[in-house]
Design an enzyme around this catalytic site. Structure first.
Site, PDB file in Angstrom:
ATOM      1  N   ASP A 105      -6.738  26.931   5.873  1.00 38.92           N
ATOM      2  CA  ASP A 105      -7.852  26.014   6.123  1.00 38.92           C
ATOM      3  C   ASP A 105      -8.179  25.988   7.614  1.00 38.92           C
ATOM      4  OD1 ASP A 105      -7.748  25.342   3.459  1.00 38.92           O
ATOM      5  OD2 ASP A 105      -6.519  23.545   3.780  1.00 38.92           O
TER       6      ASP A 105
HETATM    7  N1  URA Z   1      -2.452  24.940   1.607  1.00 39.85           N
HETATM    8  C1  URA Z   1      -3.401  24.160   2.149  1.00 39.85           C
HETATM    9  O1  URA Z   1      -3.660  23.062   1.668  1.00 39.85           O
HETATM   10  N2  URA Z   1      -4.048  24.594   3.218  1.00 39.85           N
HETATM   11  C2  URA Z   1      -3.798  25.784   3.809  1.00 39.85           C
HETATM   12  O2  URA Z   1      -4.425  26.128   4.811  1.00 39.85           O
HETATM   13  C3  URA Z   1      -2.801  26.599   3.229  1.00 39.85           C
HETATM   14  C4  URA Z   1      -2.144  26.154   2.128  1.00 39.85           C
END
Ligand code: URA
Length: 241
Positions: A105
């Site tokens: 993310d």
């Molecule tokens: N899980 C998440 O919620 N975000 C990420 O960036 C990676 C795994």
């Protein structure tokens, strides 16, 4: 694989096709010790030695880059508005067809592999291959033995999606809990949704390891280093292998 000289030179990232043509025309390029002025000369980059001004071109079919992804940068190859992990690569690592192998993310930090090797990425990301992705999370809320058990049995999201069994370890039990989560799949917002399912909010998330490949903590956020194929292949090993 047999290739044209100009294509092979431009595939290595530092030269455009026209830049390669110019060097070839100038007589700066030799193949197995003999100057080659034919841009369409055929060669086997795995076997033939190509030099530019006497310096050997170390041919690699694919490249593997470890990035310590900073928060605020998109895990994508390109985006009209936001800066992507490809935009922030140093010039000497830029090459055609690079993409992040799996997405973090925008606000997630840590270990990201950037490559042009689709097979490698597919194998690393496929849940069937059971490659462990290890995250450190700081959460608002409380987890204990019950939640560990729920992660181990497979969290079920609100939409009915059943997660694969995951490991939850509590690293620090202060007011904000610090946890380690080990998962083998990568659904959108997976870790955040898993904690949400047990009533917690993730306030910080960092990927620290994939398989036996740990993030090099000497890399400052945004910094990268090249990995050899055997270093990259550590993602397919378990720590004890
Ligand atoms: N899980 C998440 O919620 N975000 C990420 O960036 C990676 C795994």
């Amino acid at each position: 694989m047999i290739q044209r000289l100009d294509k092979m030179l431009s595939s290595q990232g530092k030269l455009s096709r026209s830049g390669a043509h110019k060097l070839i025309a100038e007589g700066a390029v030799s193949v197995n010790g003999t100057v080659c002025r034919k841009k369409d000369a055929k060669l086997d980059p795995e076997k033939d030695t190509v030099e530019i001004n006497g310096k050997t071109v170390n041919y690699c079919e694919h490249i593997y880059i470890m990035m310590n992804k900073p928060a605020g940068v998109l895990s994508a190859s390109n985006d009209k508005k936001a800066r992507t992990v490809i935009d922030i690569l140093p010039d000497n690592m830029k090459r055609k067809n690079l993409f992040p192998a799996g997405r973090l993310d925008k606000d997630t930090k840590g270990l990201l592999i950037i490559t042009d090797d689709g097979d490698f990425a597919h194998r690393m990301l496929s849940p069937k291959k059971h490659v462990e992705k290890i995250y450190h999370a700081v959460i608002d809320g409380t987890v204990g033995e019950n939640e560990k058990q729920m992660f181990a049995e497979g969290i079920i999201f609100g939409d009915g999606f059943e997660c694969m069994p995951a490991e939850l370890n509590i690293l620090d039990n202060g007011t904000a809990q610090i946890c380690e989560v080990i998962i083998c799949e990568g659904k959108f917002h997976q870790v955040k949704k898993m904690f949400a399912a047990v009533g917690c909010t993730v306030t910080y998330l960092k990927r620290v390891k994939i398989g036996a490949l740990a993030l090099d903590e000497n890399l400052a956020p945004g910094e990268c280093k090249m990995l050899s194929r055997s270093e990259a292949d550590k993602v397919f090993l378990k720590d004890f292998e």
